[in-house]
Design an enzyme around this catalytic site. Sequence first.
Site, PDB file in Angstrom:
ATOM      1  N   ARG A 175      31.597  41.813 -20.684  1.00 35.16           N
ATOM      2  CA  ARG A 175      32.742  43.409 -21.477  1.00 35.16           C
ATOM      3  C   ARG A 175      33.183  42.887 -22.929  1.00 35.16           C
ATOM      4  O   ARG A 175      33.881  41.537 -22.667  1.00 35.16           O
ATOM      5  CB  ARG A 175      33.615  44.133 -21.094  1.00 35.16           C
ATOM      6  CG  ARG A 175      32.970  44.373 -19.561  1.00 35.16           C
ATOM      7  CD  ARG A 175      33.468  44.978 -18.031  1.00 35.16           C
ATOM      8  NE  ARG A 175      32.887  45.762 -17.488  1.00 35.16           N
ATOM      9  CZ  ARG A 175      33.217  46.141 -16.287  1.00 35.16           C
ATOM     10  NH1 ARG A 175      34.910  46.616 -16.561  1.00 35.16           N
ATOM     11  NH2 ARG A 175      32.718  46.458 -15.535  1.00 35.16           N
TER      12      ARG A 175
ATOM     13  N   HIS B 142      30.726  52.328  -4.962  1.00 33.64           N
ATOM     14  CA  HIS B 142      31.568  51.242  -5.518  1.00 33.64           C
ATOM     15  C   HIS B 142      32.263  50.892  -4.821  1.00 33.64           C
ATOM     16  O   HIS B 142      33.519  51.181  -5.099  1.00 33.64           O
ATOM     17  CB  HIS B 142      31.749  51.762  -6.881  1.00 33.64           C
ATOM     18  CG  HIS B 142      30.476  52.669  -7.984  1.00 33.64           C
ATOM     19  ND1 HIS B 142      29.490  52.328  -8.957  1.00 33.64           N
ATOM     20  CD2 HIS B 142      30.133  54.075  -7.591  1.00 33.64           C
ATOM     21  CE1 HIS B 142      29.183  52.797  -9.530  1.00 33.64           C
ATOM     22  NE2 HIS B 142      28.992  53.985  -8.840  1.00 33.64           N
TER      23      HIS B 142
ATOM     24  N   ASP C  76      30.542  42.646  -6.282  1.00 35.99           N
ATOM     25  CA  ASP C  76      29.938  43.813  -6.342  1.00 35.99           C
ATOM     26  C   ASP C  76      28.724  43.990  -4.949  1.00 35.99           C
ATOM     27  O   ASP C  76      28.634  43.667  -4.545  1.00 35.99           O
ATOM     28  CB  ASP C  76      29.661  44.239  -7.662  1.00 35.99           C
ATOM     29  CG  ASP C  76      29.474  45.502  -8.330  1.00 35.99           C
ATOM     30  OD1 ASP C  76      30.719  46.115  -7.642  1.00 35.99           O
ATOM     31  OD2 ASP C  76      28.942  45.727  -9.600  1.00 35.99           O
TER      32      ASP C  76
ATOM     33  N   HIS D  66      27.295  48.435  -3.721  1.00 33.37           N
ATOM     34  CA  HIS D  66      27.408  49.689  -3.045  1.00 33.37           C
ATOM     35  C   HIS D  66      26.760  50.108  -2.358  1.00 33.37           C
ATOM     36  O   HIS D  66      25.639  49.640  -1.424  1.00 33.37           O
ATOM     37  CB  HIS D  66      26.437  49.709  -4.808  1.00 33.37           C
ATOM     38  CG  HIS D  66      26.943  49.425  -6.082  1.00 33.37           C
ATOM     39  ND1 HIS D  66      26.363  48.407  -6.661  1.00 33.37           N
ATOM     40  CD2 HIS D  66      27.967  50.214  -7.081  1.00 33.37           C
ATOM     41  CE1 HIS D  66      27.657  48.501  -7.897  1.00 33.37           C
ATOM     42  NE2 HIS D  66      28.169  49.267  -8.360  1.00 33.37           N
TER      43      HIS D  66
ATOM     44  N   GLN E  63      31.615  39.702 -10.371  1.00 33.97           N
ATOM     45  CA  GLN E  63      32.373  40.433  -9.772  1.00 33.97           C
ATOM     46  C   GLN E  63      31.741  39.634  -7.836  1.00 33.97           C
ATOM     47  O   GLN E  63      30.559  40.213  -7.900  1.00 33.97           O
ATOM     48  CB  GLN E  63      32.089  42.638  -9.951  1.00 33.97           C
ATOM     49  CG  GLN E  63      32.232  42.338 -10.922  1.00 33.97           C
ATOM     50  CD  GLN E  63      32.082  43.811 -11.625  1.00 33.97           C
ATOM     51  OE1 GLN E  63      30.683  44.041 -11.198  1.00 33.97           O
ATOM     52  NE2 GLN E  63      33.171  44.749 -11.654  1.00 33.97           N
TER      53      GLN E  63
ATOM     54  N   LYS F  14      38.378  57.455  -7.262  1.00 32.00           N
ATOM     55  CA  LYS F  14      38.946  55.685  -6.405  1.00 32.00           C
ATOM     56  C   LYS F  14      40.243  55.052  -5.823  1.00 32.00           C
ATOM     57  O   LYS F  14      41.138  55.990  -6.361  1.00 32.00           O
ATOM     58  CB  LYS F  14      38.277  55.318  -7.520  1.00 32.00           C
ATOM     59  CG  LYS F  14      39.338  54.579  -8.658  1.00 32.00           C
ATOM     60  CD  LYS F  14      39.507  53.527  -9.844  1.00 32.00           C
ATOM     61  CE  LYS F  14      40.101  53.533 -10.407  1.00 32.00           C
ATOM     62  NZ  LYS F  14      39.667  52.436 -11.552  1.00 32.00           N
TER      63      LYS F  14
ATOM     64  N   CYS G  21      25.993  48.471 -11.544  1.00 27.45           N
ATOM     65  CA  CYS G  21      25.631  50.009 -11.240  1.00 27.45           C
ATOM     66  C   CYS G  21      24.431  50.208 -10.964  1.00 27.45           C
ATOM     67  O   CYS G  21      23.272  50.455  -9.969  1.00 27.45           O
ATOM     68  CB  CYS G  21      26.676  50.679 -10.486  1.00 27.45           C
ATOM     69  SG  CYS G  21      27.603  50.635 -12.451  1.00 27.45           S
TER      70      CYS G  21
END
Length: 663
Positions: A384, A536, A404, A406, A402, A490, A355
């Site tokens: 991570r 997100h 992912d 945004h 991911q 979320k 992000c």
Amino acid sequence: MSEMFKISLPDGSVRDMPAGSTPADVAAAIGPGLAKAALAARVDGELVDLSRPFTGDAQLALVTGRDEAEALELARHDFAHVLAEAVQQLFPGTQITFGPSTDDGFYYDFAPAERPFTEEDLPAIEEAMRAIIKADKPLRREVWSREQLISRWKQQGETFKAEWAAELPGNEDLTVYWSGDDWLDMCRGPHLPSTGKLDPAAFKLTRVSGAYWRGDQNNAMLSRIYGTGWLNKKQLNEHLTRLEEAAKRDHRKLGGEMDLFHLQHEAHGSVFWHPKGYLIWRELEAYMRRAIDAAGYREVKTPQVMDARQWEQSGHWGKYRENMFVIPDEVPNVEDEGPLVSDDAQWMALKPMNCPAHVLIFRQGIKSYRDLPLRIYENGCCHRNEPHGALHGLMRVRQFTQDDAHIFCREDQIVAEVQAFCELADRIYKDFGFTYSIKLALRPEKRFGSDAMWDQAEAELRDAVIRAGLATEAYGWEELPGEGAFYAPKLEWHLTDAIGRTWQVGTIQSDRVLPERLDASYIGEDGEKHRPVMLHRAIFGSYERFIGILIEHFAGKLPVWLAPVQAVVATIVSDADGYAAEVLAKLKAAGVRAETDLRNEKINYKVREHSLKKVPHLLVVGKREAEEGTVAVRTLGAEHQKVMPLDEAVAMLKAAAMAPDLV
């Protein structure tokens, strides 16, 4: 006359009970059946023991086996205490530590006096537990002072318990629970009235592992004994059957058998993808690209390593640093002596999420309100620093990618964008044959932003799901207090697999905090600067975990379009080798991933081997098939093969090999 309390029951009735009476007394006053069935009580919303006296007028709800969630929590907590008592009976000198309930059972950590426990010890411990249960020992609560607790544990040689007791607040009531008159443990409770309320046939000890005291690898190593516990034997048997089925579907086992991937200690928590496994990845990636391209996303690629100051500004450095891999921004010392990194080193970090980098892309150039919504997508590789003990195949890794994205949008666009995402996720999950439930995770205790901001963000997500027609019982709609991220509420998608397990995968979060912290803005219609809202979102969650879920959901028998090898042409006799090559060429020309098996082996051996590798279609050819231009098609899981002309078989496999969005 003694003081009387008014006890209000769920049916609206009120009973007058004398001071000193308990929920058990109310149950007995209602009837012997309820007195026998009652396990605990909710008094003014708090779950308490049946023997806990009322302190005044109260709302009372009695908990029985019909209140399954609460009854299971109580039973599993009690099974853990019974386990600890049984172990200390069988192995004198063993110290006890902690024993919580879990999602399907319980565990307890011990410091054995002589040797670590092994799975060979479990049958004897189970028998001792059953004896304690059958003895129907009352479970009795007492309030002690911290000094009493410390003294008791030191007298008993319980150094771990004494250490923990010394850290408890001295100004609060601390409770212990007696099992009969000869064994106790400190615990907040509540508990069942007696050990006899447990079903001695409804539990099983499952395994033993090591665990560090208080989860710190610098502390003593303990023996952890796990068990599964239920309300009755039927529930236990159903659970054990599910475990057996889950073991057959274990993605780690199938991943090896199908030659998809492996993991090894040289790269803890990172996956070595083999060619066949990476084919699955590529198919998923291509499928998702088609979906996001059609939905108006723009794909980007951002750096793996970013300056620590960027993570400080985003807030992750303060709240997430323990899960980040940090890197010194200097050349390491190459001499044998001296520290590897100097005290003057500047720090960078491998990105744990995408992000902040996407905000930096948004900030390049001036954005107008006409540019919004701007949907930025990345197959973003993240790292991570998960604890070694938490790693689990593809499901819990340190390096992952991911799907992912945004969405930067105006306030008036939020609900429409979230609704569109809900509809996109719905189509994608249905393409994979999944059913799902959708949940709204609400504000946590520790969070950024004002209450008004959270009120608005939660209402927008809720409204979008309602507009998408998903906030219904059919979709398992539920709201989860306290489960949101520190910066935003979320929505969560929980997939249900073929054996009834649920997996939390997709999310979308409405975030007003990060654009503020990283100074993202656009020029509004009024010519002034405004903050965009940042949504997100992910659908697979991570490719690694989603592939693991797919392998277990389909027990390795992936849909044909995802199968690494979609067809194998196997010969019965060597005279058919030339025809097998012709068949292979036609399959490949049709876009089918195919191989030949020309080995000098019996056809039944070949069939069995390719079935174990979960190949969807086996095309068997011999001299007769070569002469007639046919193939014998064996479909995985089907009882009988089907002989058909080659061109018909190729057309059938071509159609089966198509991704669902291309059909």
